[in-house]
Design a protein around this motif. Structure first.
Motif, mmCIF file in Angstrom:
data_model
loop_
_atom_site.group_PDB
_atom_site.id
_atom_site.type_symbol
_atom_site.label_atom_id
_atom_site.label_comp_id
_atom_site.label_asym_id
_atom_site.label_seq_id
_atom_site.Cartn_x
_atom_site.Cartn_y
_atom_site.Cartn_z
ATOM 1 N N TRP A 20 0.836 -1.210 0.000
ATOM 2 C CA TRP A 20 0.000 0.000 0.000
ATOM 3 C C TRP A 20 0.867 1.254 0.000
ATOM 4 C CZ3 TRP A 20 -1.010 3.592 4.148
ATOM 5 C CH2 TRP A 20 -2.076 4.456 3.898
ATOM 6 N N LEU A 21 1.948 1.260 0.781
ATOM 7 C CA LEU A 21 2.871 2.394 0.811
ATOM 8 C C LEU A 21 3.542 2.591 -0.548
ATOM 9 C CD1 LEU A 21 4.643 2.070 4.296
ATOM 10 C CD2 LEU A 21 2.908 3.729 3.607
ATOM 11 N N CYS A 22 3.880 1.482 -1.213
ATOM 12 C CA CYS A 22 4.463 1.566 -2.558
ATOM 13 C C CYS A 22 3.483 2.219 -3.523
ATOM 14 C CB CYS A 22 4.841 0.176 -3.068
ATOM 15 S SG CYS A 22 6.312 -0.509 -2.303
ATOM 16 N N GLY A 23 2.207 1.858 -3.388
ATOM 17 C CA GLY A 23 1.173 2.462 -4.232
ATOM 18 C C GLY A 23 1.075 3.957 -4.007
ATOM 19 N N ILE A 66 -2.552 -0.275 -7.077
ATOM 20 C CA ILE A 66 -1.742 -0.895 -6.024
ATOM 21 C C ILE A 66 -2.233 -0.469 -4.642
ATOM 22 C CG2 ILE A 66 0.568 -0.916 -4.964
ATOM 23 C CD1 ILE A 66 1.738 -0.886 -7.762
ATOM 24 N N MET A 67 -2.613 0.807 -4.503
ATOM 25 C CA MET A 67 -3.173 1.286 -3.223
ATOM 26 C C MET A 67 -4.437 0.517 -2.856
ATOM 27 S SD MET A 67 -2.891 5.425 -3.027
ATOM 28 C CE MET A 67 -4.106 5.423 -1.718
ATOM 29 N N ILE A 68 -5.332 0.361 -3.836
ATOM 30 C CA ILE A 68 -6.599 -0.337 -3.581
ATOM 31 C C ILE A 68 -6.349 -1.800 -3.208
ATOM 32 C CG2 ILE A 68 -8.747 -1.147 -4.650
ATOM 33 C CD1 ILE A 68 -8.666 1.444 -6.353
ATOM 34 N N LEU A 69 -5.432 -2.442 -3.952
ATOM 35 C CA LEU A 69 -5.115 -3.848 -3.659
ATOM 36 C C LEU A 69 -4.475 -3.996 -2.283
ATOM 37 C CD1 LEU A 69 -3.743 -5.198 -7.069
ATOM 38 C CD2 LEU A 69 -5.923 -5.725 -5.973
ATOM 39 N N GLY A 70 -3.577 -3.070 -1.947
ATOM 40 C CA GLY A 70 -2.947 -3.098 -0.627
ATOM 41 C C GLY A 70 -3.971 -2.941 0.477
ATOM 42 N N PHE A 71 -4.934 -2.043 0.256
ATOM 43 C CA PHE A 71 -6.004 -1.838 1.238
ATOM 44 C C PHE A 71 -6.853 -3.107 1.397
ATOM 45 C CE2 PHE A 71 -10.433 -0.631 2.121
ATOM 46 C CZ PHE A 71 -10.273 0.003 3.333
ATOM 47 N N LEU A 72 -7.204 -3.725 0.269
ATOM 48 C CA LEU A 72 -7.990 -4.965 0.321
ATOM 49 C C LEU A 72 -7.231 -6.067 1.054
ATOM 50 C CD1 LEU A 72 -9.495 -5.161 -3.290
ATOM 51 C CD2 LEU A 72 -10.765 -4.846 -1.155
ATOM 52 N N GLY A 73 -5.928 -6.161 0.779
ATOM 53 C CA GLY A 73 -5.121 -7.184 1.431
ATOM 54 C C GLY A 73 -5.003 -6.969 2.922
ATOM 55 N N CYS A 74 -4.786 -5.709 3.338
ATOM 56 C CA CYS A 74 -4.675 -5.388 4.769
ATOM 57 C C CYS A 74 -5.975 -5.698 5.501
ATOM 58 C CB CYS A 74 -4.314 -3.911 4.960
ATOM 59 S SG CYS A 74 -2.594 -3.510 4.599
ATOM 60 N N CYS A 75 -7.072 -5.200 4.939
ATOM 61 C CA CYS A 75 -8.374 -5.431 5.577
ATOM 62 C C CYS A 75 -8.744 -6.912 5.569
ATOM 63 C CB CYS A 75 -9.459 -4.624 4.856
ATOM 64 S SG CYS A 75 -9.311 -2.844 5.100
ATOM 65 N N GLY A 76 -8.464 -7.574 4.455
ATOM 66 C CA GLY A 76 -8.776 -8.996 4.369
ATOM 67 C C GLY A 76 -7.992 -9.819 5.376
ATOM 68 N N ALA A 77 -6.724 -9.420 5.627
ATOM 69 C CA ALA A 77 -5.894 -10.156 6.587
ATOM 70 C C ALA A 77 -6.364 -9.920 8.021
ATOM 71 C CB ALA A 77 -4.426 -9.740 6.429
ATOM 72 N N ILE A 78 -6.598 -8.659 8.374
ATOM 73 C CA ILE A 78 -6.974 -8.332 9.759
ATOM 74 C C ILE A 78 -8.381 -8.828 10.091
ATOM 75 C CG2 ILE A 78 -7.509 -6.413 11.318
ATOM 76 C CD1 ILE A 78 -4.531 -7.019 11.038
ATOM 77 N N LYS A 79 -9.322 -8.591 9.160
ATOM 78 C CA LYS A 79 -10.709 -9.000 9.402
ATOM 79 C C LYS A 79 -10.967 -10.459 9.026
ATOM 80 C CE LYS A 79 -12.774 -4.412 8.896
ATOM 81 N NZ LYS A 79 -13.830 -3.628 8.216
ATOM 82 N N CYS A 83 -13.664 -12.811 1.167
ATOM 83 C CA CYS A 83 -14.066 -12.052 -0.015
ATOM 84 C C CYS A 83 -12.978 -11.052 -0.412
ATOM 85 C CB CYS A 83 -15.386 -11.327 0.254
ATOM 86 S SG CYS A 83 -15.949 -10.320 -1.135
ATOM 87 N N MET A 84 -12.477 -10.285 0.577
ATOM 88 C CA MET A 84 -11.421 -9.310 0.309
ATOM 89 C C MET A 84 -10.134 -9.989 -0.144
ATOM 90 S SD MET A 84 -11.783 -6.383 3.245
ATOM 91 C CE MET A 84 -13.109 -5.194 3.197
ATOM 92 N N LEU A 85 -9.815 -11.107 0.506
ATOM 93 C CA LEU A 85 -8.596 -11.836 0.133
ATOM 94 C C LEU A 85 -8.695 -12.378 -1.293
ATOM 95 C CD1 LEU A 85 -7.854 -13.801 3.427
ATOM 96 C CD2 LEU A 85 -6.476 -11.952 2.443
ATOM 97 N N LEU A 86 -9.890 -12.828 -1.677
ATOM 98 C CA LEU A 86 -10.089 -13.356 -3.028
ATOM 99 C C LEU A 86 -9.973 -12.238 -4.063
ATOM 100 C CD1 LEU A 86 -10.688 -15.877 -4.658
ATOM 101 C CD2 LEU A 86 -13.134 -15.362 -4.431
ATOM 102 N N LEU A 87 -10.566 -11.074 -3.738
ATOM 103 C CA LEU A 87 -10.451 -9.918 -4.635
ATOM 104 C C LEU A 87 -8.987 -9.492 -4.783
ATOM 105 C CD1 LEU A 87 -13.510 -7.733 -3.535
ATOM 106 C CD2 LEU A 87 -13.212 -8.921 -5.720
#
Length: 237
Positions: A20-23, A66-79, A83-87
């Protein structure tokens, strides 16, 4: 199982936070290039200005994705959201496939790209001898390039500058006795045209781009592995 899941979960979060920071970094840099006055002069200085703007706009899009994907990955991991992890997995896989396709196309059409570069440089030779105001920025950029790379003109040496040769003080002045020099209009100038230096410059930067793309591909593969492992572990709970 829970310990492994926790390890993967926080590894996934850390990875995606860096992603996400890279994005953000890519997006900020691309926007700065797009709006800064100095960059505007560079982008508008050649016949390739439209292509330059397209490249910057692509960087903006890549940074945002990349920002959007990083956000999805972070939220998918913590929560622990499958669905988020698949996206995230699908988005990252698509980017990786696009990179591979771009690499294959680049290799296949390498000779074509070399031809386009040569034609563009030959067309831009006319900008050195013209007196139009629109060519002044390109001429000034070439003056600085010639000083740095110790060359003169684009294709035919000092003759490319035509009547403008006398307009710029110390233009192509040969100060390095280790480089081949020649007399032109009573001045000692660099003999070698800049076309070879420009090609070498492009090749060096292409190697850097390839290295960055390869590094990104490794990171993306790690992201795919982390996300799929976590996705499966959440499903097994």
């Amino acid at each position: 199982m829970a310990g492994v899941s926790g390890c993967v979960k926080y590894s996934m979060f850390t990875f995606n936070f860096l992603f996400w920071l890279c994005g953000i970094l890519i997006l900020a840099l691309a926007i700065w290039v797009r709006v800064s006055s100095d960059s505007q002069e560079v982008l508008n200085s050649t016949d390739l200005s439209s292509s330059s703007y397209v490249a910057v706009n692509i960087l903006i899009a890549v940074g945002a994705i990349i920002m959007i994907l990083g956000f999805l990955g972070c939220c998918g991991a913590i929560k622990e959201s499958r669905c988020m992890l698949l996206l995230f997995f699908i988005g990252l896989l698509l980017i990786l496939l696009l990179q591979v396709a771009a690499g294959i196309l680049g290799a296949v059409f390498k000779s074509e790209s070399d031809r386009i570069i040569n034609e563009t440089l030959r067309e831009n030779t006319q900008l050195l001898s013209t007196t139009e105001e629109s060519a002044k920025q390109f001429q000034q950029a070439m003056v600085e390039f010639q000083k740095e790379f110790k060359c003169c003109g684009l294709i035919n040496g000092a003759a490319d500058w035509g009547n403008n040769f006398q307009q710029y003080p110390n233009l192509c002045e040969c100060l390095d006795t280790q480089r081949p020099c020649t007399n032109y209009n009573g001045k000692l100038v660099y003999q070698e045209p800049c076309i070879s230096s420009i090609r070498d410059f492009l090749v060096k930067n292409l190697i850097i781009v390839i290295g960055i793309a390869f590094g990104l591909a490794v990171i993306e593969i790690l992201g795919l592995v982390f996300s799929m492992v976590l996705y499966c572990q959440i499903g097994n709970k």
